[in-house]
Motif scaffolding. Structure first.
Motif, short mmCIF file in Angstrom:
data_model
loop_
_atom_site.label_atom_id
_atom_site.label_comp_id
_atom_site.label_asym_id
_atom_site.label_seq_id
_atom_site.Cartn_x
_atom_site.Cartn_y
_atom_site.Cartn_z
N ASP A 265 3.39 -1.85 -3.41
CA ASP A 265 2.89 -2.94 -4.26
C ASP A 265 3.20 -4.31 -3.67
N SER A 266 3.66 -4.37 -2.42
CA SER A 266 3.89 -5.67 -1.79
C SER A 266 4.01 -5.46 -0.28
N GLY A 267 4.06 -6.56 0.42
CA GLY A 267 4.22 -6.50 1.87
C GLY A 267 2.92 -6.17 2.57
N ASP A 268 3.05 -5.88 3.87
CA ASP A 268 1.87 -5.57 4.67
C ASP A 268 1.48 -4.11 4.39
N LEU A 269 0.42 -3.96 3.61
CA LEU A 269 0.06 -2.62 3.12
C LEU A 269 -0.41 -1.70 4.25
N ALA A 270 -1.00 -2.28 5.31
CA ALA A 270 -1.45 -1.45 6.44
C ALA A 270 -0.22 -0.93 7.19
N SER B 221 -1.35 -1.16 -4.44
CA SER B 221 -1.85 -2.19 -5.37
C SER B 221 -1.31 -3.52 -4.88
N ASN B 222 -1.73 -4.58 -5.49
CA ASN B 222 -1.32 -5.97 -5.20
C ASN B 222 -2.52 -6.82 -4.85
N ASP B 223 -3.12 -7.39 -5.86
CA ASP B 223 -4.21 -8.35 -5.66
C ASP B 223 -5.35 -7.82 -4.79
N LEU B 224 -5.70 -6.56 -4.97
CA LEU B 224 -6.74 -5.98 -4.12
C LEU B 224 -8.13 -6.33 -4.64
N PHE C 127 -13.01 -6.65 -0.53
CA PHE C 127 -12.90 -7.17 0.84
C PHE C 127 -11.57 -6.77 1.47
N LEU C 128 -10.51 -6.85 0.66
CA LEU C 128 -9.18 -6.48 1.17
C LEU C 128 -9.12 -4.97 1.45
N ILE C 129 -9.69 -4.19 0.57
CA ILE C 129 -9.70 -2.74 0.78
C ILE C 129 -10.49 -2.42 2.04
N ASP D 163 -10.91 -4.33 4.57
CA ASP D 163 -10.12 -4.78 5.72
C ASP D 163 -8.96 -3.81 6.00
N LEU D 164 -8.32 -3.34 4.95
CA LEU D 164 -7.22 -2.40 5.13
C LEU D 164 -7.72 -1.08 5.75
N LYS D 165 -8.94 -0.69 5.38
CA LYS D 165 -9.55 0.50 5.99
C LYS D 165 -9.74 0.26 7.50
N ILE D 166 -10.24 -0.94 7.83
CA ILE D 166 -10.46 -1.26 9.25
C ILE D 166 -9.13 -1.25 10.01
N GLN D 167 -8.07 -1.70 9.32
CA GLN D 167 -6.75 -1.72 9.96
C GLN D 167 -6.13 -0.33 10.07
N GLY D 168 -6.81 0.66 9.51
CA GLY D 168 -6.29 2.03 9.60
C GLY D 168 -5.18 2.33 8.61
N1 LIG Z 1 -2.43 -5.55 6.09
C1 LIG Z 1 -2.91 -6.46 5.26
N2 LIG Z 1 -4.00 -7.16 5.60
C2 LIG Z 1 -4.50 -8.11 4.77
N3 LIG Z 1 -3.96 -8.39 3.58
C3 LIG Z 1 -2.88 -7.72 3.18
C4 LIG Z 1 -2.30 -6.72 3.99
N4 LIG Z 1 -1.24 -6.22 3.35
C5 LIG Z 1 -1.15 -6.86 2.17
N5 LIG Z 1 -2.14 -7.76 2.04
C6 LIG Z 1 -2.42 -8.65 0.89
O1 LIG Z 1 -1.79 -9.89 1.11
C7 LIG Z 1 -1.46 -10.51 -0.14
C8 LIG Z 1 -0.01 -10.96 -0.14
O2 LIG Z 1 0.88 -9.86 -0.23
P1 LIG Z 1 2.45 -10.00 -0.26
O3 LIG Z 1 3.06 -8.76 -0.73
O4 LIG Z 1 2.92 -10.51 1.04
O5 LIG Z 1 2.68 -11.18 -1.25
P2 LIG Z 1 2.87 -11.17 -2.78
O6 LIG Z 1 1.64 -10.74 -3.49
O7 LIG Z 1 3.38 -12.54 -3.11
O8 LIG Z 1 3.99 -10.11 -3.02
P3 LIG Z 1 4.71 -9.81 -4.38
O9 LIG Z 1 3.77 -8.96 -5.20
O10 LIG Z 1 5.94 -9.08 -3.97
O11 LIG Z 1 4.99 -11.13 -5.02
C9 LIG Z 1 -1.79 -9.46 -1.22
O12 LIG Z 1 -3.06 -9.74 -1.78
C10 LIG Z 1 -1.84 -8.17 -0.43
O13 LIG Z 1 -2.69 -7.19 -1.03
#
Ligand SMILES: Nc1ncnc2c1ncn2[C@@H]1O[C@H](COP(=O)(O)OP(=O)(O)OP(=O)(O)O)[C@@H](O)[C@H]1O
Ligand SMILES: O=P(O)(O)OC[C@H]1O[C@H](OP(=O)(O)OP(=O)(O)O)[C@H](O)[C@@H]1O
Ligand SMILES: O=C(O)c1cccnc1
Length: 482
Positions: free
Chosen positions: A263-268, A291-294, A297-299, A301-306
């Motif tokens: 739910d946070s961080g670099d999901l890829a 999860s996390n603000d998906l 477009f982000l999904i 992109d994450l698919k492209i990132q593998g």
């Molecule tokens: N590999 C990725 N490529 C692009 N975007 C990503 C990737 N991994 C995560 N994100 C998106 O980047 C955004 C920021 O995520 P991040 O967890 O760093 O911050 P956050 O939302 O402030 O975290 P938290 O929920 O802990 O407060 C989110 O929308 C997340 O889905």
């Protein structure tokens, strides 16, 4: 289930116009069309949703004693008109494209044929319902497309614009293809799957993360998704989850569905690392949810990132359609019946060609390529025009008439998609269940070419006018310009 009376859910001007019609006109039967001008997010299609709520609304239309009393208190309505309102019910016909259908700009999604006072009153509520649900169903469909077959869980209730948007948004999201919703009342009302994991508070309420996971797994061994990012995803969360899964395996417990949620961080990055750790421990069937603000477009992109993510929780961006917050459906008068019972086409002209309406009593035929079953075009025509699939069909772009396609007889099939819903005020249509609509929607999307489904610069689907409708429109425009 929904027996709310929404009769006063209208703009004041509908009622002041109604009173005006009451005093100055014969209450002629008219036709209004509901249509929209552009797909959300520059998409190639939209999804029809909300008809069942329109049906409930129309069935429950009546001005209660309190409603009439309130209107009297505004001091602008005559006693004669208020008396008329106290006996009001909808007596007209409604036609609609079924929920879950793929729909395109400019075609009538609903056609209301009713005495002008009734048809005018219902404008606002119909648009309110249809605009919201079409918007969210379309957004959900895009998110589902981006996930390439992975399940999308609708998690948006806490961020929806109030309870109704949460409930009917969840309904629309299910129609658009989500596999379930965290919204329990939506589950009860619409008989759709409810699902979910747990929050950081669960972990924080125990003395440590391992104990929190162990207790959760003991309570819910068959739907055991552990949230691994409370302290440190790779150093603590994933190892503790693996420890608990190992203990379950050693105890002979084989959960139906289990895994972790990021739910946070670099999901890829995190999903790849977590996948490796889970696989090495022998948990190759553990699902990694994220999860996390998906959004779509982000999904994508994450698919492209593998990213090694197999299940997605999508909240805010889906339930609010955050990057495209309105659908833009409109309600326009298209014909008025004369004393001979004939519908006289009406047109609204505009400086903006986009805003010129299509006149008359119309219907829509969907034209499919016979071989592939894919949509070739939608053809808007007068309701009494007839077609023969064995004849050559000429399709032409109404904005660029030189762009013509001739479909040889026998190479295409046609289906009328505007169906009767109310006849003389009686509902003659039984809505399918939401899950049946969702299933239908999935089939509908199979009739779109891949080029129309893509997220970026998709091909539009032609929505053409019949020759006869085109000629009438041109004649009316000529007459107006004189
Ligand atoms: N590999 C990725 N490529 C692009 N975007 C990503 C990737 N991994 C995560 N994100 C998106 O980047 C955004 C920021 O995520 P991040 O967890 O760093 O911050 P956050 O939302 O402030 O975290 P938290 O929920 O802990 O407060 C989110 O929308 C997340 O889905
Ligand atoms: O991000 P969304 O698409 O809206 O999905 C739902 C979010 O809701 C929950 O957290 P919440 O938002 O309540 O708290 P957080 O922002 O601190 O994670 C959950 O952990 C998701 O992150
Ligand atoms: O069940 C979940 O994991 C959930 C539900 C709502 C919002 N965020 C997460």
């Amino acid at each position: 289930m929904n027996t709310r009376n929404l009769t006063l859910l209208t703009d004041l001007y509908e009622l002041t116009m109604m009173q005006g019609y009451f005093e100055t006109q014969e209450n002629e039967t008219v036709i209004f069309d509901v249509f929209f001008r552009n797909n959300p997010n520059n998409g190639g299609y939209s999804i029809m949703a909300g008809l069942d709520q329109v049906i409930d609304y129309i069935k429950n239309l009546n001005f209660s004693y309190e409603d009439v009393d309130y209107l009297r208190g505004l001091g602008i309505f005559s006693e004669d008109f208020l008396h008329y309102l106290s006996g009001f019910h909808f007596s007209g016909d409604i036609y609609a494209i079924p929920e879950g259908s793929v729909i395109f700009p400019k075609e009538p999604l609903l056609k209301i044929v009713a005495p002008i006072m009734e048809a005018q009153l219902v404008e606002t509520a119909i648009l309110n319902i249809i605009n919201h649900q079409c918007l969210i169903a379309t957004k959900a469909s895009r998110v589902v497309y981006a996930a390439q077959g992975d399940g999308i869980m609708e998690f948006g209730l806490r961020r929806a614009q109030g309870p109704d948007a949460g409930l009917y948004g969840a309904r629309a999201a299910m129609i658009g293809g989500c596999v379930g919703t965290s919204n329990v009342l939506a589950g009860q009302m619409f008989d759709v799957p409810v699902m979910g994991t747990h929050a950081h508070s669960w972990i924080m309420s125990f003395k440590d993360e391992y104990t929190a996971f162990k207790e959760y797994a003991r309570l819910y061994p068959n739907a055991c998704t552990l949230l691994v990012d409370t302290y440190d995803t790779l150093k603590s969360g994933v190892p503790n989850a693996i420890r608990v899964f190992t203990e379950m395996r050693d105890a002979g417990i084989h959960p139906k569905s289990y895994g972790i949620r990021l739910d946070s961080g670099d999901l890829a990055y995190l999903s790849k690392k977590a996948r490796k750790m889970l696989d090495e421990a022998g948990f190759t069937d553990a699902v990694i949810a994220a999860s996390n603000d998906l959004d779509e477009f982000l999904i994508n992109d994450l698919k492209i990132q593998g990213a090694k993510i197999g299940s997605w929780g999508v909240g805010t961006n889906l339930i609010t359609s955050k990057d495209c917050p309105s659908f833009g459906g409109v309600y326009k008068l298209s014909a008025i019946q004369n004393s001979d019972g004939e519908f006289i086409p009406k047109i609204k002209i505009s400086e903006n060609v986009e805003k010129i309406t299509n006149p008359g009593d119309k219907t829509i035929y969907r034209v499919y390529d016979k071989e592939t079953g894919k949509i070739r075009a939608d053809l808007i025509c007068f309701a009494d025009e007839t077609w023969n699939e064995e004849d050559e069909l000429l399709l032409f772009d109404p904005n660029a008439t030189w762009k013509k396609t001739r479909l040889p007889g026998g190479s295409y099939t046609m289906k009328e998609i505007l169906l009767p819903i109310f006849k003389h005020g009686e509902c003659i249509y039984e809505s399918p269940s939401v899950m049946e609509i969702a299933q239908f929607c999935k089939k509908e999307k199979e009739t779109l070419w891949d080029e129309t489904k893509r997220l970026f610069n998709p091909h539009g689907v032609y929505v053409d006018l019949s020759r006869s409708l085109y000629d009438t429109k041109t004649r009316l425009l000529d007459e107006m310009s004189k």
